[in-house]
Design a protein around this motif. Structure first.
Motif, short mmCIF file in Angstrom:
data_model
loop_
_atom_site.label_atom_id
_atom_site.label_comp_id
_atom_site.label_asym_id
_atom_site.label_seq_id
_atom_site.Cartn_x
_atom_site.Cartn_y
_atom_site.Cartn_z
N UNK A 237 -1.08 3.26 6.20
CA UNK A 237 -2.36 3.04 6.69
C UNK A 237 -3.15 3.09 5.73
N UNK A 238 -4.58 2.35 5.77
CA UNK A 238 -5.27 2.26 4.83
C UNK A 238 -5.94 3.75 4.57
N UNK B 193 0.85 -1.37 -0.13
CA UNK B 193 -0.02 0.13 0.15
C UNK B 193 0.71 1.36 0.06
N UNK B 194 0.46 2.22 -0.73
CA UNK B 194 1.32 3.48 -1.02
C UNK B 194 0.43 4.55 -1.04
N UNK C 115 3.08 8.37 8.45
CA UNK C 115 2.58 7.27 9.44
C UNK C 115 2.44 6.00 8.94
N UNK C 116 2.70 4.96 9.64
CA UNK C 116 2.34 3.41 9.04
C UNK C 116 2.47 2.72 10.19
N UNK C 117 1.59 1.55 9.74
CA UNK C 117 1.42 0.33 10.59
C UNK C 117 3.02 -0.28 10.70
N UNK C 118 2.81 -1.35 11.42
CA UNK C 118 4.08 -2.10 11.71
C UNK C 118 4.79 -2.59 10.69
N UNK C 119 3.93 -3.05 9.68
CA UNK C 119 4.44 -3.77 8.31
C UNK C 119 4.95 -3.15 7.41
N UNK C 120 5.16 -1.70 7.57
CA UNK C 120 6.10 -0.71 6.95
C UNK C 120 5.45 -0.21 5.76
#
Length: 332
Positions: free
Chosen positions: A89-90, A59-60, A81-86
């Motif tokens: 976010x949606x 996701x980008x 910002x981003x979740x743990x999977x790098x």
């Protein structure tokens, strides 16, 4: 570099849309790209930036990159910002876009403030024990080198999107979630209280981050920018500012953050229209040492519509319902 323009802009749910749903992303970009061009921002803080996916790729921020194409931020590195999977976010990412070197960045979500817990009074079925009052969005902090000629002149840029005033849903209390219909007045009141807890938890974390930075470097230059979902006189803004009038401690004067909108005339000081009234809910707060370099602010609010009216749907007004704020500094 001497003159630097810094902007904050809530893009309002900026995302791709299905082909049969309006407004299309292309329609939004056509209206909003001139706004981005007008910013002439060297550092732009964006809120409500959604992520998009392509087959076989993480996701980008594809939609945002399309918006920035052809502007002075075309191809600028994006800190998000981003979740743990790098991946990103949606929905509702915070993004800092700049061609200037980002030396370090971090996101904070209950890192400096423990997640509150609360036993809801109107929940149906009742809560057997207190539940976490979760915060939806982190805070984004970047250290940016603002002078190629004299490396090391860092600017701390903190961008925020505090919780909105919409009440937090409570089990058994919302009759129609789509229309926001509540079954009881005390349920609505408690939902609003929970949202205030979330908003203040974020504000406290920002204030603690500012104090942490100033503890490590009393001369640090800091700007906090973004959508506070609160007006200047409301507690979330005051909590981050840390005014001497509130702390009653003159020893803390050097740690006060100053709202730059104070230099904007009253009749032009708003970034959102709601029920016929202009509201200043998007702010830029700076440490006092930045005032020596401050040259002025702009609020591009000429085309704002009233986002609360029944006819103000996104198909008629596909641009953002927030106005961008820009501040200019001269570091010569």
């Amino acid at each position: 570099m001497t003159e630097i323009r810094i902007a904050t802009f809530n893009l309002e749910n900026f995302d791709e849309t299905p082909v049969d749903t309006r407004p299309l992303l292309a329609e939004r970009i056509a209206l909003m790209k001139p706004q981005i061009t007008r910013l002439r921002a060297d550092i732009a803080c964006f809120q409500e930036v959604h992520g998009q996916e392509r087959p076989g790729q993480p996701r980008d921020l594809i939609a945002l990159k399309e918006l920035l194409a052809g502007t002075n931020l075309d191809g600028a590195p994006l800190v998000s910002t981003k979740p743990d999977d790098d991946a990103v976010f949606d929905v509702r990412n915070l993004v800092i876009a700049t061609h200037l070197p980002v030396i370090k960045h971090q996101q904070l979500k209950n890192d400096l403030v423990a997640e509150p817990r609360y036993q809801r009074l109107t929940a149906n079925p009742p809560d057997p024990e207190p539940v976490p009052v979760g915060i939806e969005r982190p805070v984004l902090h970047a250290q940016i080198d603002i002078d190629h000629a004299a490396p090391g002149r860092l600017l701390h840029v903190i961008t925020v999107h505090l919780k909105s005033k919409l009440p937090t849903e409570i089990p058994g209390q919302v009759i129609n979630p789509k229309r926001g219909v509540w079954g009881t007045a005390d349920g609505w009141a408690e939902g609003s209280f929970l949202s205030s807890m979330k908003r203040m938890s974020q504000a406290l974390e920002v204030r603690r981050l500012v104090d942490q930075i100033l503890h490590d470097d009393p001369d640090a230059r800091i700007i906090v920018a973004g959508d506070f979902n609160a007006e200047p006189q409301e507690i979330p803004v005051l909590a981050i500012c840390g005014n001497v009038e509130d702390t009653n401690n003159s020893d803390l004067a050097t740690k006060v953050l100053v709202p730059l909108e104070h230099t904007i005339p009253n009749d032009a000081r708003y970034t959102l229209f709601h029920h016929g009234r202009g509201q200043m809910i998007d702010h830029m707060l700076v440490t006092r040492n930045l005032l020596a370099h401050y040259r002025g602010s702009e609020i591009h609010n000429e085309i704002l519509h009233d986002e609360s009216l029944a006819f103000a749907d996104d198909s008629k007004f596909p641009e953002s319902d927030h106005a961008p704020v820009v501040a200019t500094f001269d570091f010569d």
